[in-house]
Design a protein around this motif. Structure first.
Motif, PDB file in Angstrom:
ATOM      1  N   ARG A  58       0.794  -1.184   0.375  1.00  0.00           N
ATOM      2  CA  ARG A  58      -0.281   0.044   0.089  1.00  0.00           C
ATOM      3  C   ARG A  58       1.002   0.746  -0.126  1.00  0.00           C
ATOM      4  N   SER A  59       1.826   1.488   1.001  1.00  0.00           N
ATOM      5  CA  SER A  59       3.259   2.614   0.975  1.00  0.00           C
ATOM      6  C   SER A  59       3.294   2.747  -0.276  1.00  0.00           C
ATOM      7  N   GLU A  62       0.916   4.660  -2.312  1.00  0.00           N
ATOM      8  CA  GLU A  62       0.562   5.814  -2.321  1.00  0.00           C
ATOM      9  C   GLU A  62       1.896   6.946  -2.549  1.00  0.00           C
ATOM     10  N   LYS A  67      -0.302  10.358  -4.150  1.00  0.00           N
ATOM     11  CA  LYS A  67      -1.268  10.403  -2.461  1.00  0.00           C
ATOM     12  C   LYS A  67      -1.384  11.596  -0.919  1.00  0.00           C
ATOM     13  N   THR A  71      -2.751  14.085   1.458  1.00  0.00           N
ATOM     14  CA  THR A  71      -2.989  13.231   2.959  1.00  0.00           C
ATOM     15  C   THR A  71      -1.991  14.161   4.031  1.00  0.00           C
ATOM     16  N   CYS A  76      -3.621   7.160   2.968  1.00  0.00           N
ATOM     17  CA  CYS A  76      -4.667   7.694   2.177  1.00  0.00           C
ATOM     18  C   CYS A  76      -5.591   6.824   2.721  1.00  0.00           C
ATOM     19  N   VAL A  85      -5.702   3.220  -4.641  1.00  0.00           N
ATOM     20  CA  VAL A  85      -5.812   2.785  -3.591  1.00  0.00           C
ATOM     21  C   VAL A  85      -6.597   1.597  -2.097  1.00  0.00           C
TER      22      VAL A  85
END
Length: 222
Positions: A58-59, A62, A67, A71, A76, A85
């Motif tokens: 995920r990181s 992002e 993203k 954020t 996110c 994401v």
């Protein structure tokens, strides 16, 4: 909204450089390890939590999809249906109308446990964990401050498996099929070029995905 397919990916994670997935040190005994790795509490076998793998995937996405500006560097959680994401990895934003249009988290990442071969090696007394001693140096006095950490040694292999929901949100699942390639497979590729766990900038955590196959046992190349 209807789930019309489930994509699966399985294979192995090969540790290329020492891997440290921390277990925390809330309870440290005298002479004990300050930075232990996470282990199965019953078998004492090391494993890689699915949350560690998914969080790193995920990181990386992002960063890729820019993203972080919106954020402020946090996870996110916009929850928008079109957000790559949030749609794939999930979002804490579940009460808005946008969240209802998005549907549930698509990606499920299982805990990665030792392969059968490496379970046998571990049970037979083979050392698959090392204690690596590092030092933080005072730049003026050159005084060393030791910081030992536990690492899984290079060469150890873990079973890897993920599931991915394909949901028809009015597009016959085409968006989810697209994101499986552009988000899931891409994040795995980027993870191989990055690192997993702690101390990556100091050489830890390089991994490789090996023998990946899909739900039909077809080879998958990243």
């Amino acid at each position: 909204m209807k789930q019309i397919d489930t994509k699966k990916l399985s294979g192995k994670i090969v540790v290329k450089t020492g891997l440290h997935i921390g277990a925390g040190n809330d309870k440290v005994e005298i002479g004990g390890m300050d930075n232990p790795i996470i282990r199965n509490p019953f078998t004492h076998e090391p494993y890689i939590p699915g949350s560690s793998i998914k969080g790193k995937m995920r990181s990386l996405m992002e960063w890729k999809f820019d993203k972080l500006k919106s954020t402020g560097g946090k996870v996110c959680s916009c929850g928008l249906p079109e957000c790559e994401v949030c749609r794939v990895f999930g979002s804490a934003n579940t009460k808005s109308e946008e969240a209802k249009d998005r549907g549930p988290t698509r990606l499920i990442v299982r805990d990665a446990v030792l392969t059968k071969e490496w379970k046998e090696k571990f049970r037979n007394g083979n050392s698959i964990v090392e204690e690596k001693n590092e030092n933080s140096l005072n730049r003026i006095t050159a005084e060393a401050n030791p910081r030992p950490i536990e690492r899984i040694v290079p060469g150890v292999e873990f079973d890897f498996e993920i599931s991915y929901r394909v949901i028809d949100t009015g597009d016959n699942g085409e968006t989810d099929k697209k994101y499986f390639k552009e988000v899931v497979l891409e994040s795995l590729k980027l993870l191989q070029d990055d690192y997993l766990g702690g101390g990556g900038s100091r050489g830890n955590g390089q991994i490789e995905f090996k023998d990946l196959v899909d739900e039909n046992n077809n080879p998958v190349n990243l």
